[in-house]
Structures are given as structure tokens and as C-alpha cells.
Design a protein around this motif. Sequence first.
Motif, short mmCIF file in Angstrom:
data_model
loop_
_atom_site.label_atom_id
_atom_site.label_comp_id
_atom_site.label_asym_id
_atom_site.label_seq_id
_atom_site.Cartn_x
_atom_site.Cartn_y
_atom_site.Cartn_z
N SER A 1 0.83 -1.20 0.00
CA SER A 1 0.00 0.00 0.00
C SER A 1 0.86 1.25 0.00
CB SER A 1 -0.90 0.02 1.25
OG SER A 1 -1.76 -1.08 1.28
N LEU A 2 0.29 2.32 -0.54
CA LEU A 2 0.88 3.64 -0.48
C LEU A 2 -0.25 4.65 -0.32
CD1 LEU A 2 3.63 3.80 -3.29
CD2 LEU A 2 4.00 3.96 -0.82
N ASN A 3 0.06 5.78 0.30
CA ASN A 3 -0.93 6.84 0.45
C ASN A 3 -0.35 8.12 -0.14
OD1 ASN A 3 -3.31 8.09 1.21
ND2 ASN A 3 -2.57 8.59 3.26
N LEU A 4 -0.93 8.58 -1.23
CA LEU A 4 -0.49 9.82 -1.86
C LEU A 4 -1.25 11.00 -1.28
CD1 LEU A 4 -0.34 8.75 -5.62
CD2 LEU A 4 1.40 8.50 -3.84
N THR A 5 -0.56 12.12 -1.17
CA THR A 5 -1.16 13.35 -0.66
C THR A 5 -1.00 14.46 -1.70
OG1 THR A 5 -0.62 12.78 1.63
CG2 THR A 5 -1.08 15.09 1.17
N CYS A 6 -2.04 15.25 -1.86
CA CYS A 6 -1.99 16.43 -2.72
C CYS A 6 -2.47 17.61 -1.91
CB CYS A 6 -2.86 16.24 -3.95
SG CYS A 6 -3.01 17.73 -4.97
N ALA A 7 -1.62 18.61 -1.76
CA ALA A 7 -1.97 19.81 -1.01
C ALA A 7 -2.08 20.99 -1.96
CB ALA A 7 -0.91 20.09 0.05
N LYS B 1 -10.99 21.09 2.50
CA LYS B 1 -11.08 20.81 1.07
C LYS B 1 -9.88 21.32 0.29
CE LYS B 1 -16.13 20.59 1.08
NZ LYS B 1 -16.19 19.13 0.96
N ASP B 2 -8.71 21.41 0.93
CA ASP B 2 -7.54 21.80 0.17
C ASP B 2 -6.46 20.71 0.18
OD1 ASP B 2 -6.15 24.07 2.72
OD2 ASP B 2 -6.74 21.96 2.76
N THR B 3 -6.79 19.56 0.75
CA THR B 3 -5.87 18.42 0.73
C THR B 3 -6.64 17.18 0.34
OG1 THR B 3 -4.49 19.38 2.48
CG2 THR B 3 -4.27 17.02 2.07
N VAL B 4 -6.07 16.42 -0.57
CA VAL B 4 -6.69 15.20 -1.04
C VAL B 4 -5.70 14.05 -0.88
CG1 VAL B 4 -7.52 13.98 -3.10
CG2 VAL B 4 -8.21 16.32 -2.70
#
Length: 121
Positions: free
Chosen positions: A17-23, A76-79
Motif C-alpha cells: 500500500s501507499l498513500n499519496l497526498t496532494c496539497a 477541502k484543500d488536501t486530497v
Amino acid sequence: QVQLVESGGGLVQAGGSLNLTCAASKRTFSTDFMGWFRRAPGKEREFVAAIGGYDDVTYYADSVKGRFTISRDDGKDTVWLQMNSLKAEDTADYYCAADSWYAGNWQPRTWGQGTQVTVSA
């Protein structure tokens, strides 16, 4: 101009597994919908997942349904893109994207620089 910054890519074994973050640099109407695309070596860019709208509706490509989960924070600024049961064919550069709308064949106008995901068989 909103900027998107991805993180969380790396090397993982198949089944892992990996968890990607978008800020996003700020919350505006242009980040109402945020999502992920990927481009595998030698292939076209493809849609992976998106989230947005008043109720944070989620959308997934068939190839990742049941394995990937997209979510966002209350501001709602991080996915995030939680990727489980990874396969070698998930190997790609993953890009965060955002826009004020979403529809089939989504063509968002704001993009991040990408983060590399490599899944070893």
C-alpha cells in the motif's frame, strides 16, 4: 493561481500500500473538484480518481475500484489517494489535478508536478 503539490510516492512490493497526498496552496472554486491521473511508461495519461462537489462525490477508474480510495479534508484543500493491493501495472507517475467542475473525460486545468510510484512484482 493555485499550486498543487504531491507527496507520498515511492517503491513498494506488489500487494502493498501507499498513500499519496496532494496539497493545494489555497482553497478556491478552482479546487472544488480534485483528483488523480497517472501516466505509465510508454502509455497515455489516464484518469484514476476524483472527488468534489457539495457532497464530496467520488469517481474511480474501473481499474482501481475496490483498491484505491480518494478522500479530502474538511478544509477541502488536501486530497489523499489510499492505494491498496498494488499491482505492477499501477507503476506510473501520479499527478494531482483540480478544477471547478467535473464530467466524463475530465480535463482539469490545474496540475501538480507528479510523484512516482513503482510497484515491484
